[in-house]
Design an enzyme around this catalytic site. Structure first.
Site, PDB file in Angstrom:
ATOM      1  N   TYR A  94       0.861  -1.186   0.000  1.00 35.06           N
ATOM      2  CA  TYR A  94       0.000   0.000   0.000  1.00 35.06           C
ATOM      3  C   TYR A  94       0.895   1.232   0.000  1.00 35.06           C
ATOM      4  CZ  TYR A  94      -4.058  -2.870   1.205  1.00 35.06           C
ATOM      5  OH  TYR A  94      -5.060  -3.789   1.179  1.00 35.06           O
ATOM      6  N   ASP A 270      -6.313   7.480   5.178  1.00 30.86           N
ATOM      7  CA  ASP A 270      -5.080   7.101   4.460  1.00 30.86           C
ATOM      8  C   ASP A 270      -4.972   7.825   3.120  1.00 30.86           C
ATOM      9  OD1 ASP A 270      -7.115   5.678   3.313  1.00 30.86           O
ATOM     10  OD2 ASP A 270      -6.151   3.726   3.445  1.00 30.86           O
TER      11      ASP A 270
HETATM   12  N1  LIG Z   1      -7.897   3.653   7.583  1.00 35.64           N
HETATM   13  C1  LIG Z   1      -7.677   2.412   7.188  1.00 35.64           C
HETATM   14  O1  LIG Z   1      -7.080   1.608   7.889  1.00 35.64           O
HETATM   15  C2  LIG Z   1      -8.184   1.955   5.880  1.00 35.64           C
HETATM   16  C3  LIG Z   1      -8.648   2.885   4.996  1.00 35.64           C
HETATM   17  N2  LIG Z   1      -9.218   2.505   3.812  1.00 35.64           N
HETATM   18  C4  LIG Z   1      -9.690   3.601   2.964  1.00 35.64           C
HETATM   19  O2  LIG Z   1     -11.091   3.713   2.981  1.00 35.64           O
HETATM   20  C5  LIG Z   1     -11.504   4.478   1.838  1.00 35.64           C
HETATM   21  C6  LIG Z   1     -12.710   3.820   1.169  1.00 35.64           C
HETATM   22  O3  LIG Z   1     -12.301   2.624   0.537  1.00 35.64           O
HETATM   23  P1  LIG Z   1     -13.321   1.651  -0.240  1.00 35.64           P
HETATM   24  O4  LIG Z   1     -14.597   1.555   0.484  1.00 35.64           O
HETATM   25  O5  LIG Z   1     -12.568   0.416  -0.557  1.00 35.64           O
HETATM   26  O6  LIG Z   1     -13.564   2.457  -1.584  1.00 35.64           O
HETATM   27  P2  LIG Z   1     -14.744   2.207  -2.646  1.00 35.64           P
HETATM   28  O7  LIG Z   1     -14.235   2.705  -3.947  1.00 35.64           O
HETATM   29  O8  LIG Z   1     -15.251   0.812  -2.554  1.00 35.64           O
HETATM   30  O9  LIG Z   1     -15.915   3.153  -2.113  1.00 35.64           O
HETATM   31  C7  LIG Z   1     -15.825   4.537  -2.095  1.00 35.64           C
HETATM   32  C8  LIG Z   1     -17.224   5.096  -2.294  1.00 35.64           C
HETATM   33  O10 LIG Z   1     -17.148   6.532  -2.091  1.00 35.64           O
HETATM   34  C9  LIG Z   1     -18.083   7.104  -2.978  1.00 35.64           C
HETATM   35  N3  LIG Z   1     -17.758   8.536  -3.100  1.00 35.64           N
HETATM   36  C10 LIG Z   1     -16.733   9.121  -3.768  1.00 35.64           C
HETATM   37  N4  LIG Z   1     -16.795  10.461  -3.625  1.00 35.64           N
HETATM   38  C11 LIG Z   1     -17.868  10.714  -2.839  1.00 35.64           C
HETATM   39  C12 LIG Z   1     -18.468  11.909  -2.339  1.00 35.64           C
HETATM   40  N5  LIG Z   1     -17.953  13.114  -2.608  1.00 35.64           N
HETATM   41  N6  LIG Z   1     -19.587  11.787  -1.561  1.00 35.64           N
HETATM   42  C13 LIG Z   1     -20.120  10.581  -1.280  1.00 35.64           C
HETATM   43  N7  LIG Z   1     -19.590   9.407  -1.739  1.00 35.64           N
HETATM   44  C14 LIG Z   1     -18.491   9.482  -2.516  1.00 35.64           C
HETATM   45  C15 LIG Z   1     -17.923   6.299  -4.258  1.00 35.64           C
HETATM   46  O11 LIG Z   1     -19.048   6.442  -5.122  1.00 35.64           O
HETATM   47  C16 LIG Z   1     -17.787   4.876  -3.696  1.00 35.64           C
HETATM   48  O12 LIG Z   1     -19.038   4.211  -3.612  1.00 35.64           O
HETATM   49  C17 LIG Z   1     -10.245   4.565   0.962  1.00 35.64           C
HETATM   50  O13 LIG Z   1      -9.610   5.820   1.148  1.00 35.64           O
HETATM   51  C18 LIG Z   1      -9.379   3.465   1.503  1.00 35.64           C
HETATM   52  O14 LIG Z   1      -7.998   3.662   1.235  1.00 35.64           O
HETATM   53  C19 LIG Z   1      -9.336   1.180   3.456  1.00 35.64           C
HETATM   54  C20 LIG Z   1      -8.854   0.216   4.304  1.00 35.64           C
HETATM   55  C21 LIG Z   1      -8.191   0.526   5.550  1.00 35.64           C
HETATM   56  C1  LIG Z   2      -5.555  -0.054   3.098  1.00 35.77           C
HETATM   57  C2  LIG Z   2      -4.681   0.339   4.189  1.00 35.77           C
HETATM   58  O1  LIG Z   2      -4.180   1.419   4.221  1.00 35.77           O
HETATM   59  C3  LIG Z   2      -4.432  -0.575   5.271  1.00 35.77           C
HETATM   60  O2  LIG Z   2      -4.907  -1.709   5.217  1.00 35.77           O
HETATM   61  O3  LIG Z   2      -3.716  -0.197   6.214  1.00 35.77           O
HETATM   62 MG   LIG Z   3      -3.805   2.962   5.401  1.00 36.11          MG
END
Ligand SMILES: NC(=O)C1=CN([C@@H]2O[C@H](COP(=O)(O)OP(=O)(O)OC[C@H]3O[C@@H](n4cnc5c(N)ncnc54)[C@H](O)[C@@H]3O)[C@@H](O)[C@H]2O)C=CC1
Ligand SMILES: CC(=O)C(=O)O
Ligand SMILES: [Mg+2]
Length: 371
Positions: A94, A270
């Protein structure tokens, strides 16, 4: 190919990039896998299990990196790790570069080939190497939010499901993708009143269909966000514009309209976070309070449930690691345009348009590099 698997060094990061099962798959294909001593401990995989799978153990971390052609990791490289990376090496992990200009420039300076898990696409749509960790983080977001709502954590003292005679808490999830759906599912399971906001109508249709009236779906507008801010006890930020920095959807001024002790969980941290007041935190100190609102912004949430996460991550990354090892990065990417979308930096150049545009850099078409 010589493949190295270092121990992760980010704060409270317990995952490892490969399980012993994954190592065995690579060794059986004729590759040499070296695992840093103790790297699997946090996920419950002992050194002996890696040896039994055919890996060589290495205690000298400098030697581990130096002797590798391909380095597979979990988290974005920390400064000590970037310093070990050199031209001719391939890093697969990542990266989340659009939120990290310094890291982007340091990786460019390293001369290495850097392929990000999170920008690889799939023929059927979606992000196959982000999805497993998004599933974990989405499910954890509700646990983290529920805990943060407790008084001792600075929260309002609200129990998500309520009790007979007391209404459940209101949970709003912004972004109904993988993180968002998994968060919604957990919150519904706990008996909360759940709304998902998204800008994609097809996505809202899918959610509406799957949850058969138990989940409120709302098209995401400024009005909808303002209402969510006023009404919610817990808001989970789960938006993503692939490769790009997250849009700031809740400003500091809007916090004044939130109930005291309400909670923001910014899973999108992230990619820089989708709340103006978000700043990345660690599992050691996951929350802080701004204007009476508890913020949880841990950038490596799945690291806390490392056993589950390491297995889920290896299941998804294995075919890609095997392709890199079997074919080398140029042929592996040239033969699969979805894999090609993972190339972020090569030999000093940025090769992902969203990362390049985040920092006003030129984006080089990866097709021109893979022949
Ligand atoms: N903090 C952590 O440990 C982790 C963070 N993440 C992060 O979580 C985030 C979401 O990931 P996923 O769900 O896999 O992505 P995804 O692509 O499956 O879903 C994102 C959704 O956001 C929607 N979207 C985009 N812009 C928008 C807006 N302005 N208003 C409302 N909805 C909007 C899209 O239409 C989509 O349905 C990413 O940034 C990912 O890197 C993922 C795993 C771990
Ligand atoms: C997606 C990511 O940033 C994590 O798994 O930590
Ligand atoms: Mg992360």
């Amino acid at each position: 190919m010589k493949i190295a698997v270092p121990k992760e060094i980010k704060n409270h990061e317990y995952r490892i990039a490969l399980t012993p099962t994954g190592v065995r798959e690579l060794v059986e294909r004729g590759h040499r896998v070296t695992v840093e001593q103790g790297a699997g401990d946090g996920s419950g995989f002992a050194d002996a299990a890696y040896e039994a799978a055919g890996a060589t153990l290495e205690s000298d971390v400098e030697a581990l990196w130096k002797n590798a052609e391909l380095i597979v990791k979990v988290k974005e490289p920390q400064p000590d790790e970037v310093a070990r990376l050199g031209a001719g090496q391939t890093l697969f992990t990542y990266l989340h570069l659009a939120a990290e200009e310094k890291l982007t420039r340091d990786l460019m300076a390293s001369g290495a080939t850097c392929i990000a898990y999170e920008t690889i696409t799939a023929p059927q749509g979606g992000l196959p190497l982000l999805a497993p960790m998004s599933t974990v983080a989405g499910r954890m977001a509700v646990q983290a939010g529920a805990h943060s709502l407790e008084k001792a954590q600075g929260g309002a003292g609200v129990l998500l499901p309520g009790v007979p005679g007391v209404a459940p808490a209101r949970v709003t999830v912004i972004g109904g993708g993988v993180v968002g759906e998994n968060a919604a599912r957990m919150a519904l399971g706990l008996g909360a009143e759940v709304t998902v906001l998204d800008k994609s109508i097809p996505r809202l249709e899918t959610l509406d269909d799957r949850y058969q009236g138990r989940l409120h779906t709302v098209y995401s507008t400024a009005d909808a966000l303002e209402e969510a801010v006023r009404e919610s006890d817990l808001i989970i930020g789960a938006v993503l514009v692939p490769g790009a920095a997250a849009p700031k959807l809740i400003t500091r001024a809007m916090l004044a309209d939130m109930k005291p002790g309400s909670v923001l969980v910014d899973v999108a941290i992230d990619q820089g976070g989708c709340f103006e007041t978000s700043k990345a935190t660690t599992h050691a100190e996951p929350t802080y309070v701004v204007d009476g609102v508890v913020h949880y912004c841990v950038a490596n949430m799945p690291g806390a449930v490392a056993r589950t996460s390491t297995q889920a991550l290896t299941n998804a990354t294995m075919p890609f690691i095997a392709a890199l090892a079997d074919k080398g990065w140029q042929r592996a990417l040239a033969e699969d345009r979805h894999f090609m979308a993972g190339l972020n930096v090569h030999d000093g150049q940025v090769t992902h348009p969203a990362v390049a545009s985040a920092f006003g850099l030129e984006s080089v078409d990866p097709v021109s590099l893979t022949g």
